[in-house]
Design an enzyme around this catalytic site. Structure first.
Site, PDB file in Angstrom:
ATOM      1  N   ARG A  71     -89.341 -32.416 -56.051  1.00  0.00           N
ATOM      2  CA  ARG A  71     -89.766 -32.612 -57.451  1.00  0.00           C
ATOM      3  C   ARG A  71     -89.358 -33.981 -57.981  1.00  0.00           C
ATOM      4  O   ARG A  71     -90.180 -34.722 -58.533  1.00  0.00           O
ATOM      5  CB  ARG A  71     -89.159 -31.509 -58.341  1.00  0.00           C
ATOM      6  CG  ARG A  71     -89.931 -30.211 -58.344  1.00  0.00           C
ATOM      7  CD  ARG A  71     -89.189 -29.138 -59.152  1.00  0.00           C
ATOM      8  NE  ARG A  71     -87.985 -28.734 -58.452  1.00  0.00           N
ATOM      9  CZ  ARG A  71     -87.933 -27.729 -57.566  1.00  0.00           C
ATOM     10  NH1 ARG A  71     -89.009 -27.017 -57.336  1.00  0.00           N
ATOM     11  NH2 ARG A  71     -86.816 -27.427 -56.946  1.00  0.00           N
ATOM     12  N   THR A  78     -77.985 -35.744 -55.510  1.00  0.00           N
ATOM     13  CA  THR A  78     -78.015 -34.383 -54.952  1.00  0.00           C
ATOM     14  C   THR A  78     -76.815 -33.579 -55.461  1.00  0.00           C
ATOM     15  O   THR A  78     -75.677 -34.048 -55.373  1.00  0.00           O
ATOM     16  CB  THR A  78     -78.001 -34.443 -53.411  1.00  0.00           C
ATOM     17  OG1 THR A  78     -79.160 -35.160 -52.996  1.00  0.00           O
ATOM     18  CG2 THR A  78     -78.014 -33.053 -52.799  1.00  0.00           C
ATOM     19  N   HIS A 122     -81.902 -23.796 -66.388  1.00  0.00           N
ATOM     20  CA  HIS A 122     -82.795 -24.581 -65.526  1.00  0.00           C
ATOM     21  C   HIS A 122     -83.985 -23.734 -65.072  1.00  0.00           C
ATOM     22  O   HIS A 122     -83.956 -22.505 -65.177  1.00  0.00           O
ATOM     23  CB  HIS A 122     -82.050 -25.090 -64.284  1.00  0.00           C
ATOM     24  CG  HIS A 122     -81.215 -26.312 -64.552  1.00  0.00           C
ATOM     25  ND1 HIS A 122     -79.917 -26.239 -64.989  1.00  0.00           N
ATOM     26  CD2 HIS A 122     -81.503 -27.644 -64.463  1.00  0.00           C
ATOM     27  CE1 HIS A 122     -79.434 -27.465 -65.149  1.00  0.00           C
ATOM     28  NE2 HIS A 122     -80.378 -28.328 -64.849  1.00  0.00           N
ATOM     29  N   HIS A 123     -84.961 -24.411 -64.514  1.00  0.00           N
ATOM     30  CA  HIS A 123     -86.175 -23.797 -63.956  1.00  0.00           C
ATOM     31  C   HIS A 123     -85.856 -22.780 -62.850  1.00  0.00           C
ATOM     32  O   HIS A 123     -84.779 -22.816 -62.254  1.00  0.00           O
ATOM     33  CB  HIS A 123     -87.098 -24.890 -63.404  1.00  0.00           C
ATOM     34  CG  HIS A 123     -86.414 -25.811 -62.429  1.00  0.00           C
ATOM     35  ND1 HIS A 123     -86.388 -25.572 -61.084  1.00  0.00           N
ATOM     36  CD2 HIS A 123     -85.691 -26.942 -62.624  1.00  0.00           C
ATOM     37  CE1 HIS A 123     -85.705 -26.537 -60.481  1.00  0.00           C
ATOM     38  NE2 HIS A 123     -85.267 -27.384 -61.401  1.00  0.00           N
ATOM     39  N   LYS A 158     -84.436 -23.817 -59.107  1.00  0.00           N
ATOM     40  CA  LYS A 158     -83.150 -24.482 -58.829  1.00  0.00           C
ATOM     41  C   LYS A 158     -82.297 -23.617 -57.907  1.00  0.00           C
ATOM     42  O   LYS A 158     -82.155 -22.416 -58.133  1.00  0.00           O
ATOM     43  CB  LYS A 158     -82.402 -24.793 -60.141  1.00  0.00           C
ATOM     44  CG  LYS A 158     -81.121 -25.577 -59.903  1.00  0.00           C
ATOM     45  CD  LYS A 158     -80.598 -26.231 -61.158  1.00  0.00           C
ATOM     46  CE  LYS A 158     -79.278 -26.935 -60.928  1.00  0.00           C
ATOM     47  NZ  LYS A 158     -79.359 -28.047 -59.969  1.00  0.00           N
TER      48      LYS A 158
HETATM   49  P1  NAD Z   1     -86.576 -30.042 -54.374  1.00  0.00           P
HETATM   50  O1  NAD Z   1     -86.175 -28.751 -53.715  1.00  0.00           O
HETATM   51  O2  NAD Z   1     -87.884 -30.146 -55.062  1.00  0.00           O
HETATM   52  O3  NAD Z   1     -86.512 -31.230 -53.278  1.00  0.00           O
HETATM   53  C1  NAD Z   1     -85.551 -31.294 -52.253  1.00  0.00           C
HETATM   54  C2  NAD Z   1     -85.996 -32.304 -51.204  1.00  0.00           C
HETATM   55  O4  NAD Z   1     -85.055 -32.300 -50.119  1.00  0.00           O
HETATM   56  C3  NAD Z   1     -87.365 -32.017 -50.597  1.00  0.00           C
HETATM   57  O5  NAD Z   1     -88.055 -33.236 -50.415  1.00  0.00           O
HETATM   58  C4  NAD Z   1     -87.020 -31.413 -49.229  1.00  0.00           C
HETATM   59  O6  NAD Z   1     -88.039 -31.640 -48.249  1.00  0.00           O
HETATM   60  C5  NAD Z   1     -85.760 -32.178 -48.890  1.00  0.00           C
HETATM   61  N1  NAD Z   1     -84.956 -31.447 -47.902  1.00  0.00           N
HETATM   62  C6  NAD Z   1     -84.433 -30.204 -48.040  1.00  0.00           C
HETATM   63  N2  NAD Z   1     -83.781 -29.844 -46.925  1.00  0.00           N
HETATM   64  C7  NAD Z   1     -83.902 -30.889 -46.058  1.00  0.00           C
HETATM   65  C8  NAD Z   1     -83.426 -31.137 -44.743  1.00  0.00           C
HETATM   66  N3  NAD Z   1     -82.667 -30.232 -44.075  1.00  0.00           N
HETATM   67  N4  NAD Z   1     -83.721 -32.333 -44.171  1.00  0.00           N
HETATM   68  C9  NAD Z   1     -84.437 -33.251 -44.822  1.00  0.00           C
HETATM   69  N5  NAD Z   1     -84.911 -33.077 -46.089  1.00  0.00           N
HETATM   70  C10 NAD Z   1     -84.645 -31.910 -46.688  1.00  0.00           C
HETATM   71  O7  NAD Z   1     -85.393 -30.390 -55.378  1.00  0.00           O
HETATM   72  P2  NAD Z   1     -85.402 -31.361 -56.664  1.00  0.00           P
HETATM   73  O8  NAD Z   1     -85.640 -30.560 -57.889  1.00  0.00           O
HETATM   74  O9  NAD Z   1     -86.229 -32.577 -56.395  1.00  0.00           O
HETATM   75  O10 NAD Z   1     -83.857 -31.773 -56.684  1.00  0.00           O
HETATM   76  C11 NAD Z   1     -83.259 -32.422 -55.570  1.00  0.00           C
HETATM   77  C12 NAD Z   1     -81.753 -32.477 -55.781  1.00  0.00           C
HETATM   78  O11 NAD Z   1     -81.462 -33.305 -56.922  1.00  0.00           O
HETATM   79  C13 NAD Z   1     -81.110 -31.114 -56.077  1.00  0.00           C
HETATM   80  O12 NAD Z   1     -79.808 -31.115 -55.531  1.00  0.00           O
HETATM   81  C14 NAD Z   1     -81.040 -31.088 -57.604  1.00  0.00           C
HETATM   82  O13 NAD Z   1     -80.056 -30.233 -58.082  1.00  0.00           O
HETATM   83  C15 NAD Z   1     -80.712 -32.533 -57.861  1.00  0.00           C
HETATM   84  N6  NAD Z   1     -81.049 -33.043 -59.179  1.00  0.00           N
HETATM   85  C16 NAD Z   1     -80.223 -34.017 -59.642  1.00  0.00           C
HETATM   86  C17 NAD Z   1     -80.497 -34.619 -60.861  1.00  0.00           C
HETATM   87  C18 NAD Z   1     -79.612 -35.758 -61.307  1.00  0.00           C
HETATM   88  O14 NAD Z   1     -79.903 -36.367 -62.365  1.00  0.00           O
HETATM   89  N7  NAD Z   1     -78.570 -36.094 -60.557  1.00  0.00           N
HETATM   90  C19 NAD Z   1     -81.609 -34.232 -61.614  1.00  0.00           C
HETATM   91  C20 NAD Z   1     -82.456 -33.232 -61.091  1.00  0.00           C
HETATM   92  C21 NAD Z   1     -82.162 -32.656 -59.866  1.00  0.00           C
END
Ligand code: NAD
Length: 255
Positions: A11, A88, A143-144, A147
């Site tokens: 996302r 992350t 959150h959605h 998550k």
């Molecule tokens: P998401 O599930 O949509 O995306 C996760 C991504 O990681 C995908 O592209 C997936 O293919 C990849 N992935 C998962 N397992 C994998 C693996 N073993 N090897 C390689 N790639 C892998 O999640 P999201 O909503 O985009 O959020 C991603 C992270 O960022 C989460 O940890 C979320 O909590 C965090 N987040 C942080 C903030 C911030 O401001 N720091 C804001 C929103 C979300």
């Protein structure tokens, strides 16, 4: 500078690809995806599922993935250090330690929330916690439905700020649920409760409750671009910093 996006099909990852198009000072060079797939990333951008190739092709990395994937990235970066902005959440102590180790070799920025508003909220929470001694502190995050980790990294960061401002260790005072005949609330405990549903981007409320009055500090993210744009801004800032471990507040001069 050539930017690599890790977690590119996620996302936030997809928004990062979009928002990079508006960034004149950084150039998207490579994206990492879990399984090789056709992604519309623009001409000349490498799409790979190989972490080594991904790191080789990047001057600076933005990571929004999941803990297991991020660990693989951090391990590769220890062999081939590059600056990294990681958003992350849900990282284990071991994974945080890998980031700390990496920060001796390159510039590392880790933030559980890349938004300006939450960075300020964190400061407000620390001030309120110290000033409102004796008020009960409770935190609710929403959150959605997709998550995976709970409570959110942001809620844990806010809880840590609130506890630290009172000289408390968050791991000793945090409560993660209440159910049944559990007795009265103790004075130091800080509950951090997670609600999940719909498409809520992120909402955090830190309440300070006393007899006769209460105050609630709330932040609501209405767009996920807040995080992707914040991460790109952080990467620009990090690109000129020496080795070390930084947080989002460092980029905003909030200290
Ligand atoms: P998401 O599930 O949509 O995306 C996760 C991504 O990681 C995908 O592209 C997936 O293919 C990849 N992935 C998962 N397992 C994998 C693996 N073993 N090897 C390689 N790639 C892998 O999640 P999201 O909503 O985009 O959020 C991603 C992270 O960022 C989460 O940890 C979320 O909590 C965090 N987040 C942080 C903030 C911030 O401001 N720091 C804001 C929103 C979300």
């Amino acid at each position: 500078m050539k930017v690599g996006i890790f977690g590119a099909s996620g996302r936030v990852g997809q928004l990062l690809i979009e928002d990079m198009r508006d960034c004149e000072d950084l150039e998207l060079s490579v994206v990492h995806v879990r399984s090789k797939q056709n992604m519309a990333v623009g001409k000349g951008v490498c799409v790979t599922n190989d972490v080594k190739i991904f790191v080789d092709e990047s001057d600076i990395i933005i990571d929004f993935s999941l803990p297991e994937a991020a660990q693989e990235l951090f391990e590769e970066l220890l062999l081939n250090p590059k600056p990294v902005v990681s958003g992350t959440t849900g990282l284990s102590l071991h994974q945080i330690n890998l980031l700390k180790e990496l920060s001796n070799k390159s510039a590392v920025l880790y933030a559980t929330n890349m938004s300006l508003g939450v960075a300020l909220l964190n400061r407000l929470v620390a001030s309120a916690s110290a000033a409102l001694d004796g008020f009960d502190i409770e935190i609710v995050e929403q959150h959605h439905r997709y998550k995976k980790d709970a409570p959110s990294g942001t809620a844990l960061t806010l809880a840590t700020s609130a506890a630290t401002a009172r000289g408390l260790d968050i791991d000793s005072v945090r409560v993660s649920g209440r159910d049944g005949n559990i007795g009265e609330r103790s004075s130091d405990e800080i509950a951090v409760m997670a609600l999940r549903g719909g498409d809520i981007v992120g909402r955090h409320t830190v309440g300070f409750y006393n007899d006769g009055e209460f105050i609630e500090l709330n932040h609501t993210a209405t767009s996920r671009n807040t995080f992707s744009k914040g991460a790109i801004r952080a990467a620009l800032w990090l690109s000129s910093q020496p080795n070390g471990l930084y947080g989002i507040a460092d980029t905003l001069g909030l200290d």
